[in-house]
Every structure is written in C-alpha cells, then in structure tokens.
Design a protein around this motif. Structure first.
Motif, PDB file in Angstrom:
ATOM      1  N   ALA A   1      36.938  45.331  20.775  1.00 53.40           N
ATOM      2  CA  ALA A   1      36.880  45.771  22.214  1.00 53.40           C
ATOM      3  C   ALA A   1      38.201  45.577  22.412  1.00 53.40           C
ATOM      4  CB  ALA A   1      35.779  45.308  23.137  1.00 53.40           C
ATOM      5  N   LEU A   2      38.956  46.707  22.877  1.00 54.54           N
ATOM      6  CA  LEU A   2      40.514  46.523  23.355  1.00 54.54           C
ATOM      7  C   LEU A   2      40.619  47.143  24.746  1.00 54.54           C
ATOM      8  CD1 LEU A   2      42.144  47.726  19.929  1.00 54.54           C
ATOM      9  CD2 LEU A   2      42.156  45.400  20.724  1.00 54.54           C
ATOM     10  N   PRO A   3      41.659  46.768  25.300  1.00 58.25           N
ATOM     11  CA  PRO A   3      41.915  47.296  26.783  1.00 58.25           C
ATOM     12  C   PRO A   3      42.405  48.579  26.328  1.00 58.25           C
ATOM     13  CG  PRO A   3      42.934  45.032  26.471  1.00 58.25           C
ATOM     14  CD  PRO A   3      42.233  45.390  24.999  1.00 58.25           C
ATOM     15  N   GLU A   4      41.958  49.557  27.447  1.00 55.29           N
ATOM     16  CA  GLU A   4      42.391  50.912  27.126  1.00 55.29           C
ATOM     17  C   GLU A   4      43.904  51.179  27.863  1.00 55.29           C
ATOM     18  OE1 GLU A   4      39.794  53.233  29.946  1.00 55.29           O
ATOM     19  OE2 GLU A   4      38.938  53.890  27.978  1.00 55.29           O
ATOM     20  N   GLY A   5      44.622  51.673  26.850  1.00 57.50           N
ATOM     21  CA  GLY A   5      46.110  52.265  27.259  1.00 57.50           C
ATOM     22  C   GLY A   5      46.842  51.046  27.305  1.00 57.50           C
ATOM     23  N   ARG A   6      46.829  49.818  27.004  1.00 62.23           N
ATOM     24  CA  ARG A   6      47.600  48.742  26.841  1.00 62.23           C
ATOM     25  C   ARG A   6      47.520  47.612  25.988  1.00 62.23           C
ATOM     26  NH1 ARG A   6      45.388  45.105  32.381  1.00 62.23           N
ATOM     27  NH2 ARG A   6      43.247  45.516  31.870  1.00 62.23           N
ATOM     28  N   ARG A   7      48.383  46.977  25.516  1.00 61.06           N
ATOM     29  CA  ARG A   7      48.194  45.776  24.539  1.00 61.06           C
ATOM     30  C   ARG A   7      47.537  44.545  25.206  1.00 61.06           C
ATOM     31  NH1 ARG A   7      49.625  44.037  19.620  1.00 61.06           N
ATOM     32  NH2 ARG A   7      50.383  41.841  19.575  1.00 61.06           N
ATOM     33  N   PRO A   8      46.739  43.993  24.479  1.00 56.77           N
ATOM     34  CA  PRO A   8      46.046  42.924  25.287  1.00 56.77           C
ATOM     35  C   PRO A   8      46.986  41.748  25.319  1.00 56.77           C
ATOM     36  CG  PRO A   8      45.238  43.361  22.756  1.00 56.77           C
ATOM     37  CD  PRO A   8      46.060  44.348  23.221  1.00 56.77           C
ATOM     38  N   VAL A   9      46.927  40.845  25.836  1.00 52.71           N
ATOM     39  CA  VAL A   9      47.555  39.414  26.053  1.00 52.71           C
ATOM     40  C   VAL A   9      46.815  38.534  25.214  1.00 52.71           C
ATOM     41  CG1 VAL A   9      48.614  40.286  28.469  1.00 52.71           C
ATOM     42  CG2 VAL A   9      46.707  38.607  28.073  1.00 52.71           C
ATOM     43  N   ALA A  10      45.947  38.701  24.938  1.00 52.17           N
ATOM     44  CA  ALA A  10      44.870  37.650  24.142  1.00 52.17           C
ATOM     45  C   ALA A  10      43.937  38.072  23.361  1.00 52.17           C
ATOM     46  CB  ALA A  10      44.722  36.270  25.037  1.00 52.17           C
ATOM     47  N   THR A  11      43.331  37.364  22.583  1.00 53.31           N
ATOM     48  CA  THR A  11      42.168  37.887  21.641  1.00 53.31           C
ATOM     49  C   THR A  11      41.177  36.756  21.550  1.00 53.31           C
ATOM     50  OG1 THR A  11      43.617  39.147  20.305  1.00 53.31           O
ATOM     51  CG2 THR A  11      41.487  38.827  19.511  1.00 53.31           C
ATOM     52  N   LEU A  12      39.814  37.066  21.761  1.00 48.13           N
ATOM     53  CA  LEU A  12      38.790  36.046  21.778  1.00 48.13           C
ATOM     54  C   LEU A  12      37.912  36.586  20.223  1.00 48.13           C
ATOM     55  CD1 LEU A  12      37.327  36.007  25.126  1.00 48.13           C
ATOM     56  CD2 LEU A  12      38.638  34.231  24.190  1.00 48.13           C
TER      57      LEU A  12
ATOM     58  N   PHE B   1      32.016  43.672  27.601  1.00 50.39           N
ATOM     59  CA  PHE B   1      31.672  44.600  28.571  1.00 50.39           C
ATOM     60  C   PHE B   1      33.051  44.242  29.392  1.00 50.39           C
ATOM     61  CE2 PHE B   1      26.906  44.848  27.936  1.00 50.39           C
ATOM     62  CZ  PHE B   1      27.027  45.537  26.449  1.00 50.39           C
ATOM     63  N   ARG B   2      33.380  43.186  29.595  1.00 54.14           N
ATOM     64  CA  ARG B   2      34.269  43.035  30.988  1.00 54.14           C
ATOM     65  C   ARG B   2      35.356  42.574  30.816  1.00 54.14           C
ATOM     66  NH1 ARG B   2      29.727  39.268  34.522  1.00 54.14           N
ATOM     67  NH2 ARG B   2      27.858  40.482  33.886  1.00 54.14           N
ATOM     68  N   LEU B   3      35.649  41.813  29.937  1.00 47.42           N
ATOM     69  CA  LEU B   3      37.207  41.096  29.817  1.00 47.42           C
ATOM     70  C   LEU B   3      38.261  42.114  29.197  1.00 47.42           C
ATOM     71  CD1 LEU B   3      36.474  37.633  28.421  1.00 47.42           C
ATOM     72  CD2 LEU B   3      36.543  38.607  30.750  1.00 47.42           C
ATOM     73  N   PRO B   4      38.074  42.962  28.440  1.00 50.35           N
ATOM     74  CA  PRO B   4      39.061  44.078  28.210  1.00 50.35           C
ATOM     75  C   PRO B   4      39.694  44.853  29.466  1.00 50.35           C
ATOM     76  CG  PRO B   4      37.482  44.265  26.349  1.00 50.35           C
ATOM     77  CD  PRO B   4      36.861  43.288  27.460  1.00 50.35           C
ATOM     78  N   ALA B   5      38.778  45.123  30.390  1.00 47.62           N
ATOM     79  CA  ALA B   5      39.011  45.702  31.543  1.00 47.62           C
ATOM     80  C   ALA B   5      39.563  44.901  32.715  1.00 47.62           C
ATOM     81  CB  ALA B   5      37.959  46.614  32.197  1.00 47.62           C
ATOM     82  N   LEU B   6      39.258  43.770  32.838  1.00 49.31           N
ATOM     83  CA  LEU B   6      39.251  42.856  33.973  1.00 49.31           C
ATOM     84  C   LEU B   6      40.193  41.794  33.532  1.00 49.31           C
ATOM     85  CD1 LEU B   6      35.575  41.879  34.915  1.00 49.31           C
ATOM     86  CD2 LEU B   6      36.995  43.539  36.017  1.00 49.31           C
ATOM     87  N   ALA B   7      40.471  41.624  32.438  1.00 51.65           N
ATOM     88  CA  ALA B   7      41.393  40.426  32.024  1.00 51.65           C
ATOM     89  C   ALA B   7      42.569  40.733  30.927  1.00 51.65           C
ATOM     90  CB  ALA B   7      40.708  39.330  31.433  1.00 51.65           C
ATOM     91  N   ASN B   8      42.527  42.009  30.568  1.00 46.81           N
ATOM     92  CA  ASN B   8      43.501  42.389  29.400  1.00 46.81           C
ATOM     93  C   ASN B   8      43.283  41.635  28.289  1.00 46.81           C
ATOM     94  OD1 ASN B   8      45.429  44.292  28.500  1.00 46.81           O
ATOM     95  ND2 ASN B   8      47.159  43.037  29.271  1.00 46.81           N
TER      96      ASN B   8
END
Length: 243
Positions: A31-42, A65-72
C-alpha cells in the motif's frame, strides 16, 4: 468524519508475490501513498500463524488502511510460509520461526528491488521474534515491536541489534499474556539501545480503537515524526472495509 476500525483511506494498493531463497512464493500486498513518494516503509511481520496470526491481523491491516494517507508511509504486508488470509495462502509450511528467515529476507529484498525508502520492521508477537532473529539487515533502519513474547529470540539475537546501533522500540501491554513491562525491561537489557514503552490498560492483542491509535502514533513518531500525532478525523474520500 471520525476514523473508525473499518475506515479504509485512499492508497495505491496492489497484490505482490515475494520469492524466497528456498523457492517459495508468499502472498502479500503493498500500500503506497497516492500521488507522492513515501518517506518511509513498514515491513509488517504478523503474529503466530498457528494462533490465527496473518497479514490481515487487525493492527497491521489498520496500518495499511491509514498510514499511506495520514503519514505518507508505505505499508508492506505478507503471509509467512503456510499462512492463509483473505489475500490468499503462501506456499510452504510453518517453520517455528527458523525457515521464516527466508521470508523476512524476501521482504527486505523486495523493498530494495522496489526502491522503497527507509524500511522499518513492524513485528507483532511472533513477528517480533522474526524481526529480532532475522531482521537486522543493513537495509533496515530499525525495528518496532508490538507485544514481544521473547520465546524464540534470545540474548545473542539482541546483541546483534545492540552492535548495529539501530533503534529498537518495544510496545509492551500492561496486561500482556507473555511479557509485561517490568520483565521486558530486564529481558531486553542486552539490547542496550532498546526503548521499552509500557502501555497502560493494553493487552497482547491490542483490541480497541484507543490502543490501535496508540500503536500507530508510536510507529509514526519514529518513522515520520512530522506526521505525529495522527489525526482522528478525515474529510476526504474513504471506503468501508467489508470483511
């Protein structure tokens, strides 16, 4: 809208297959953030499969469900060998935490292949054992441990992490079935940089939205401090988890 247990926030989600060095295929999801590169990976390591642990165990599912959108933050989940969830069944058989070394390495190698940034291990119960025994890889930034039982991981595993200097944070429920905060501080002594956080009122399974929020807040505080604390409200599009 208040974010609830079944709230699914926007992300780019796709099924993945991990390939282990001993020839197995493991079922997973990224699961990746929409439209931006993530800053970290779990990299999520789930609870004991012989006790119904799987990639869809609720804390890990809610992280995705939450962290891609809420925390990038990107969230990689997978079923270890022989484990079944609604995403499917991974090949192989349960290996008592030993042959799962190949599973952990396959997940870490996947983050490198996909160029996923700043991977952290997020282990829960049995998953903490896998993190401590097999996860201290040069690619990994640190480990976040939920309800560590310390049944399989021993002092030699902790010393490997201690020598690495990588951060290790353990969230230990006040009413855990296996290891409670005071004993955890003693048992983790060889891992000199370990941060032990006792969570009042919590139990091993972290049931209840207040405890899930506490876990996800502590995770984000380490992997992307700028997103801490997480909001509890969401005004954008969302879906409801149907299972």
């Amino acid at each position: 809208m208040e974010i609830r247990a079944t709230t699914v926030l926007p992300a780019v989600r796709r099924p993945i297959t991990l390939h282990t060095a001993d020839g197995l295929e493991l079922v997973g999801e990224l699961a990746l953030p929409e439209g931006r590169r993530p800053v970290a990976t779990l990299v999520c390591l789930h609870p004991l499969p012989t006790a119904e642990g799987m990639m869809d165990s609720h804390v890990l599912r809610k992280a995705s469900f939450r962290l891609p959108a809420l925390a990038n933050v990107a969230v990689l989940r997978f079923n270890t060998r022989g484990t079944t969830s609604r995403h499917g069944t991974s090949q192989g058989e349960f290996g008592e935490g030993e042959t799962e070394q190949h599973d952990v390495m396959a997940a870490i190698e996947f983050t490198e292949f996909e160029d996923l940034p700043a991977p952290w291990l997020l282990g829960w119960s049995f998953g903490t054992e896998l993190a401590l025994k097999w996860g201290c890889d040069p690619q990994i930034r640190g480990a976040l441990l939920l309800s560590p039982p310390l049944h399989r991981a021993d002092e030699s595993d902790m010393r490997v992490w201690a020598d690495s200097g990588k951060p290790v944070v353990a969230l230990v429920p006040e009413h855990d079935d296996y290891l409670r905060p005071d004993e955890a501080r003693e048992r983790f002594a060889p891992l000199t940089q370990a941060e032990i956080i006792g969570v009042d009122g919590a139990k091993h399974l972290w049931v209840g939205e207040p405890y899930v929020r506490r876990v996800l807040d502590e995770v984000v505080k380490r992997v992307n401090p700028e997103a801490y604390p997480l909001p509890t409200e969401w005004d954008g599009p969302w879906e409801k988890d149907s299972v």
